[in-house]
Design a protein around this motif. Structure first.
Motif, PDB file in Angstrom:
ATOM      1  N   ASP A   1      85.378  35.147  43.733  1.00 35.03           N
ATOM      2  CA  ASP A   1      85.252  33.653  43.863  1.00 35.03           C
ATOM      3  C   ASP A   1      87.146  33.612  43.426  1.00 35.03           C
ATOM      4  O   ASP A   1      87.812  34.600  42.997  1.00 35.03           O
ATOM      5  CB  ASP A   1      84.620  33.504  42.197  1.00 35.03           C
ATOM      6  N   VAL A   2      87.058  31.853  43.762  1.00 34.98           N
ATOM      7  CA  VAL A   2      88.211  32.019  43.347  1.00 34.98           C
ATOM      8  C   VAL A   2      88.594  32.200  42.044  1.00 34.98           C
ATOM      9  O   VAL A   2      89.830  32.006  41.502  1.00 34.98           O
ATOM     10  CB  VAL A   2      89.227  30.630  44.836  1.00 34.98           C
ATOM     11  N   GLU A   3      88.388  30.885  41.420  1.00 33.06           N
ATOM     12  CA  GLU A   3      88.763  29.734  40.691  1.00 33.06           C
ATOM     13  C   GLU A   3      87.843  30.182  39.080  1.00 33.06           C
ATOM     14  O   GLU A   3      87.207  30.530  38.977  1.00 33.06           O
ATOM     15  CB  GLU A   3      88.263  28.804  40.173  1.00 33.06           C
ATOM     16  N   MET A   4      88.990  30.998  38.583  1.00 35.84           N
ATOM     17  CA  MET A   4      87.710  32.293  37.293  1.00 35.84           C
ATOM     18  C   MET A   4      89.153  32.627  36.209  1.00 35.84           C
ATOM     19  O   MET A   4      89.529  32.488  36.345  1.00 35.84           O
ATOM     20  CB  MET A   4      87.824  34.115  37.454  1.00 35.84           C
ATOM     21  N   PRO A   5      88.904  32.394  35.196  1.00 40.98           N
ATOM     22  CA  PRO A   5      89.513  31.957  34.075  1.00 40.98           C
ATOM     23  C   PRO A   5      90.422  33.786  33.736  1.00 40.98           C
ATOM     24  O   PRO A   5      89.891  34.689  34.366  1.00 40.98           O
ATOM     25  CB  PRO A   5      88.448  32.641  32.914  1.00 40.98           C
ATOM     26  N   GLY A   6      91.686  33.676  32.816  1.00 37.83           N
ATOM     27  CA  GLY A   6      92.846  34.580  33.429  1.00 37.83           C
ATOM     28  C   GLY A   6      92.901  34.881  34.194  1.00 37.83           C
ATOM     29  O   GLY A   6      93.712  34.359  35.462  1.00 37.83           O
ATOM     30  N   MET A   7      92.922  36.406  35.361  1.00 37.27           N
ATOM     31  CA  MET A   7      93.466  36.016  36.198  1.00 37.27           C
ATOM     32  C   MET A   7      92.745  35.955  37.287  1.00 37.27           C
ATOM     33  O   MET A   7      91.602  35.536  37.461  1.00 37.27           O
ATOM     34  CB  MET A   7      93.508  38.264  37.222  1.00 37.27           C
ATOM     35  N   ASP A   8      92.576  34.680  38.100  1.00 40.01           N
ATOM     36  CA  ASP A   8      92.174  33.885  39.201  1.00 40.01           C
ATOM     37  C   ASP A   8      91.779  35.378  41.033  1.00 40.01           C
ATOM     38  O   ASP A   8      92.615  36.298  40.916  1.00 40.01           O
ATOM     39  CB  ASP A   8      92.783  33.278  39.786  1.00 40.01           C
ATOM     40  N   GLY A   9      91.062  35.064  41.536  1.00 43.60           N
ATOM     41  CA  GLY A   9      90.696  35.773  42.663  1.00 43.60           C
ATOM     42  C   GLY A   9      91.462  36.309  43.717  1.00 43.60           C
ATOM     43  O   GLY A   9      91.027  37.367  44.213  1.00 43.60           O
ATOM     44  N   LEU A  10      92.385  34.949  43.823  1.00 45.78           N
ATOM     45  CA  LEU A  10      93.837  35.742  44.494  1.00 45.78           C
ATOM     46  C   LEU A  10      94.191  36.890  43.890  1.00 45.78           C
ATOM     47  O   LEU A  10      95.311  37.630  44.776  1.00 45.78           O
ATOM     48  CB  LEU A  10      94.700  33.732  44.896  1.00 45.78           C
ATOM     49  N   GLU A  11      94.720  36.276  42.829  1.00 42.69           N
ATOM     50  CA  GLU A  11      95.819  37.390  42.413  1.00 42.69           C
ATOM     51  C   GLU A  11      95.365  38.396  42.615  1.00 42.69           C
ATOM     52  O   GLU A  11      95.124  40.201  42.483  1.00 42.69           O
ATOM     53  CB  GLU A  11      96.073  36.939  41.090  1.00 42.69           C
ATOM     54  N   ALA A  12      93.841  38.834  42.104  1.00 44.86           N
ATOM     55  CA  ALA A  12      92.773  39.644  41.932  1.00 44.86           C
ATOM     56  C   ALA A  12      92.842  40.363  43.603  1.00 44.86           C
ATOM     57  O   ALA A  12      92.853  41.509  43.755  1.00 44.86           O
ATOM     58  CB  ALA A  12      91.442  39.313  41.254  1.00 44.86           C
ATOM     59  N   THR A  13      92.531  39.583  44.080  1.00 47.11           N
ATOM     60  CA  THR A  13      92.217  40.463  45.790  1.00 47.11           C
ATOM     61  C   THR A  13      93.948  40.769  46.362  1.00 47.11           C
ATOM     62  O   THR A  13      93.416  42.344  46.973  1.00 47.11           O
ATOM     63  CB  THR A  13      92.775  38.966  46.727  1.00 47.11           C
ATOM     64  N   ARG A  14      94.919  40.571  45.999  1.00 47.81           N
ATOM     65  CA  ARG A  14      96.124  40.758  45.890  1.00 47.81           C
ATOM     66  C   ARG A  14      96.283  42.329  45.637  1.00 47.81           C
ATOM     67  O   ARG A  14      97.064  43.495  46.006  1.00 47.81           O
ATOM     68  CB  ARG A  14      96.942  40.184  45.206  1.00 47.81           C
ATOM     69  N   ARG A  15      95.676  42.859  43.721  1.00 43.18           N
ATOM     70  CA  ARG A  15      95.661  44.034  44.063  1.00 43.18           C
ATOM     71  C   ARG A  15      94.991  45.011  43.947  1.00 43.18           C
ATOM     72  O   ARG A  15      94.994  46.301  44.972  1.00 43.18           O
ATOM     73  CB  ARG A  15      95.708  43.559  41.886  1.00 43.18           C
ATOM     74  N   ILE A  16      93.945  44.211  44.421  1.00 46.23           N
ATOM     75  CA  ILE A  16      92.350  45.049  45.336  1.00 46.23           C
ATOM     76  C   ILE A  16      93.599  45.922  46.630  1.00 46.23           C
ATOM     77  O   ILE A  16      93.074  46.508  46.831  1.00 46.23           O
ATOM     78  CB  ILE A  16      91.523  44.470  45.336  1.00 46.23           C
ATOM     79  N   VAL A  17      93.994  44.488  47.211  1.00 45.98           N
ATOM     80  CA  VAL A  17      93.988  45.134  48.139  1.00 45.98           C
ATOM     81  C   VAL A  17      94.984  45.457  48.975  1.00 45.98           C
ATOM     82  O   VAL A  17      95.545  46.537  49.528  1.00 45.98           O
ATOM     83  CB  VAL A  17      93.852  43.597  49.794  1.00 45.98           C
ATOM     84  N   GLY A  18      96.467  45.808  47.711  1.00 47.37           N
ATOM     85  CA  GLY A  18      96.827  46.604  47.901  1.00 47.37           C
ATOM     86  C   GLY A  18      97.787  47.747  46.813  1.00 47.37           C
ATOM     87  O   GLY A  18      98.198  48.503  47.134  1.00 47.37           O
TER      88      GLY A  18
END
Length: 240
Positions: A69-86
């Motif tokens: 999901d994109v909009e989530m509390p704390g770390m959003d889905g976009l930042e989480a995606t960057r960290r996972i893919v990176g």
């Protein structure tokens, strides 16, 4: 919403595709789980209610695909995606799921490294197929998404920035052969491997080789990033 099938050690190997669900709404996660658990080749292996937990669980349980999901509390889905893919070449593919049909989310998701983008108003069949596409190592760039990418780059002040990605991009482009350049142009138009093969009068196996070499030389993860790269760096221009 489809993609040309390619070989895989996940799909058709007797193993289920391991999927992590990341969404801050419990009912949404439950709905996705119910939809996916009727599929014989898909297994939901975990749920996360925010981006930080999604990153943590991805490291721990190593899913093949993360529904984000994109909009989530704390770390959003976009930042989480960057960290996972990176995290490296063995990182799972990320499929962005959102109720918001917005270009800023689309481009942010693509830049974060997501391999697919799907609205939550899609059908269960589309969701299952999207997971299979990403698990095969391909990307989900539906024709309507490609059209939006092109239309957005055609607008002044587009989120893609000015054409020309700097000396690194220019040097990488010079490494492409003429055939690989032609392949990149056709990729940027949203062409499938079969369509590229017909245009270039080549076999699909040869086209797959060209696509793989283009991605490798440009340091790109998949065809989704190839489309964005081509427009950002002036390889193709809207209407041209």
């Amino acid at each position: 919403m489809s993609a040309a099938p390619v070989g895989s050690t996940v799909v058709g190997s007797g193993r289920s595709i391991r999927v992590l669900l990341a969404d801050d709404q419990h009912l949404v996660r439950t709905g996705f789980r119910v939809i996916l658990e009727v599929e014989d080749d898909i297994e939901v292996v975990g749920e996360a209610a925010d981006g930080a937990r999604a990153v943590e669980m991805t490291r721990a349980i190593r899913p093949e695909v993360v529904l984000m999901d994109v909009e989530m509390p704390g770390m959003d889905g976009l930042e989480a995606t960057r960290r996972i893919v990176g995290a490296g070449p063995d990182a799972p593919a990320v499929l962005i799921l959102t109720t918001f049909d917005r270009d800023d989310y689309l481009f942010a998701a693509l830049r974060a490294g997501a391999s697919g983008f799907l609205l939550k108003n899609g059908t269960p069949e589309e969701l299952g197929e999207a997971i299979r596409v990403l698990a095969r190592g391909d990307a989900l760039l539906a024709p309507e998404i490609t059209r939006r990418v092109i239309a957005t780059f055609a607008r002044p002040g587009n989120p893609g920035g000015a054409a020309g990605g700097g000396p690194d991009a220019a040097a990488a482009l010079r490494e492409l052969t003429p055939r690989e350049c032609e392949t990149l142009v056709l990729l940027a138009g949203g062409a499938s491997n079969a369509e590229i093969a017909a245009t270039m009068r080549l076999g699909e196996a040869t086209v797959k080789t060209h696509v793989s070499r283009v991605l490798a030389k440009l340091g790109l993860r998949d065809r989704v990033q190839a489309v964005v790269f081509a427009y950002e760096n002036g390889v193709v221009r809207p209407g041209g």
